[in-house]
Design a protein around this motif. Structure first.
Motif, PDB file in Angstrom:
ATOM      1  N   UNK A  77       0.848  -1.191   0.000  1.00  0.00           N
ATOM      2  CA  UNK A  77       0.000   0.000   0.000  1.00  0.00           C
ATOM      3  C   UNK A  77       0.884   1.242   0.000  1.00  0.00           C
ATOM      4  N   UNK A  78       0.563   2.212  -0.861  1.00  0.00           N
ATOM      5  CA  UNK A  78       1.285   3.490  -0.843  1.00  0.00           C
ATOM      6  C   UNK A  78       0.309   4.629  -0.674  1.00  0.00           C
ATOM      7  N   UNK A  79       0.607   5.496   0.270  1.00  0.00           N
ATOM      8  CA  UNK A  79      -0.191   6.684   0.544  1.00  0.00           C
ATOM      9  C   UNK A  79       0.542   7.900  -0.002  1.00  0.00           C
ATOM     10  N   UNK A  80      -0.207   8.823  -0.599  1.00  0.00           N
ATOM     11  CA  UNK A  80       0.401  10.072  -1.068  1.00  0.00           C
ATOM     12  C   UNK A  80      -0.571  11.214  -0.813  1.00  0.00           C
ATOM     13  N   UNK A  81      -0.051  12.336  -0.276  1.00  0.00           N
ATOM     14  CA  UNK A  81      -0.901  13.517  -0.099  1.00  0.00           C
ATOM     15  C   UNK A  81      -0.731  14.449  -1.281  1.00  0.00           C
ATOM     16  N   UNK A  82      -1.292  15.655  -1.189  1.00  0.00           N
ATOM     17  CA  UNK A  82      -1.267  16.575  -2.327  1.00  0.00           C
ATOM     18  C   UNK A  82       0.138  17.011  -2.699  1.00  0.00           C
ATOM     19  N   UNK A  83       1.085  16.861  -1.768  1.00  0.00           N
ATOM     20  CA  UNK A  83       2.473  17.215  -2.051  1.00  0.00           C
ATOM     21  C   UNK A  83       3.295  15.995  -2.471  1.00  0.00           C
ATOM     22  N   UNK A 106      -4.263  10.142  -1.686  1.00  0.00           N
ATOM     23  CA  UNK A 106      -4.622   9.035  -2.577  1.00  0.00           C
ATOM     24  C   UNK A 106      -4.076   7.737  -2.001  1.00  0.00           C
ATOM     25  N   UNK A 107      -4.749   6.623  -2.363  1.00  0.00           N
ATOM     26  CA  UNK A 107      -4.312   5.279  -1.987  1.00  0.00           C
ATOM     27  C   UNK A 107      -3.885   4.563  -3.259  1.00  0.00           C
ATOM     28  N   UNK A 108      -2.699   3.952  -3.230  1.00  0.00           N
ATOM     29  CA  UNK A 108      -2.060   3.449  -4.447  1.00  0.00           C
ATOM     30  C   UNK A 108      -1.575   2.021  -4.232  1.00  0.00           C
TER      31      UNK A 108
END
Length: 237
Positions: A77-83, A106-108
Motif C-alpha cells: 500500500x502506498x499513501x500520497x498527499x497533495x504534495x 490518494x491510496x495506491x
C-alpha cells in the motif's frame, strides 16, 4: 452482547479507478452505500476492506476531521498527499493519519504485478481543527504471533497514538492457539477475520471475512481452528 456479521451480510462493491479496478467490502455506510442499521460503531465511522488491481490508484480526494487507520492485508500500500508525501506499507504494517482541518490524499497499489488489499478505518476525532500528520509502523508476523498486539492506542507503549477514544489490535493466531480479549463496560470491540480460519469466538464459529460486534462488559475467547489473521478494534460506545 455479540452480533455476528457473515461475509454475505457485508456490502460488496466493484468499480473502476485510475489505472485499474477495486473490490470493496464496506462494513458501514460509505459513499453510495447507505444502511441505517450500520452507520457507525461507537467512535468508528468507517471500516472498509478494499482490494485494488495491480498498479491501480484511488486518485487524490479531500477529507477533513477524521482519524484514519490503514492496515495492509496484502501486497504493498502506498499513501500520497497533495504534495506527493506519504509512505509504503507491507503486509501487516499499519499507518495512522490525522486529517484534521483538511488533507488531499490518494491510496495506491505500489506493485504493478499483484493486487493490493488494505483495510481502512475512520474514527471521530476528540479535537477539531488538528494539524494534519501521518505516522506508520512496520510489524513482522512474529511480533503478533499468538498474541493480541496493540497497533494504535494511547494506552500502550510502542503503539501509534490517535486523537480518538479507539484502539486497533492485530494478531496472527496459529492453528490450535487461544487468545482472550476483554471488552470493558461502555466499550465495544469490532472483530474481523481478515484471512484464514475458521476461528471459534466463544460459542461461535467464524469464517474468513466475517465480523463480530461485541458490546461490553465481556470477554472474547478466540480459538484458531487454522492459522488466522485477525483485527480487533476497541471503541467507546
Amino acid at each position: 452482547m455479540i452480533t455476528i456479521r457473515r461475509p454475505g451480510e457485508i456490502f460488496k462493491i466493484r468499480g473502476e479507478i485510475e489505472n485499474g479496478t477495486f473490490l470493496g467490502r464496506w462494513h458501514f455506510s460509505f459513499d453510495t452505500y447507505n444502511d441505517s442499521e450500520h452507520m457507525r460503531f461507537g467512535t468508528m465511522r468507517v471500516f472498509n476492506d478494499d482490494t485494488i488491481s495491480p498498479g491501480g490508484v484511488w486518485p487524490l480526494h479531500p477529507h477533513k476531521e477524521i482519524e484514519v487507520v490503514t492496515y495492509c492485508a496484502a501486497g504493498e500500500f502506498r499513501h500520497a498527499d497533495q504534495a506527493g508525501k506519504g509512505g509504503v506499507l507491507e503486509k501487516g504494517w499499519v499507518q495512522h493519519t490525522t486529517v484534521g482541518r483538511g488533507m488531499w490524499h490518494s491510496e495506491i497499489n505500489n506493485l504493478k504485478d499483484a493486487p493490493m488489499r488494505f483495510i481502512q478505518m475512520w474514527f471521530i476525532p476528540d479535537t477539531p481543527g488538528l494539524e494534519p500528520a501521518l505516522q506508520q509502523m512496520s510489524v513482522d508476523k512474529s511480533d503478533r504471533k499468538d498474541i493480541i498486539l496493540p497497533l494504535v492506542s494511547n494506552e500502550h507503549e510502542g503503539a501509534l497514538p490517535i486523537h480518538s477514544d479507539a484502539r486497533v489490535y492485530s494478531s496472527f493466531l496459529t492453528k490450535g492457539k487461544i487468545v482472550e480479549h476483554i471488552v470493558p463496560a461502555g466499550h465495544g470491540t469490532y472483530f474481523y477475520l481478515v484471512e484464514g480460519g475458521p476461528v471459534h469466538v466463544n460459542t461461535y464459529r467464524i469464517e474468513e471475512y466475517s465480523a463480530i460486534k461485541a458490546v461490553g462488559p465481556g470477554t472474547l475467547e478466540v480459538h484458531a481452528e487454522e492459522d488466522s489473521e485477525l483485527l480487533l478494534v476497541d471503541v467507546r460506545l
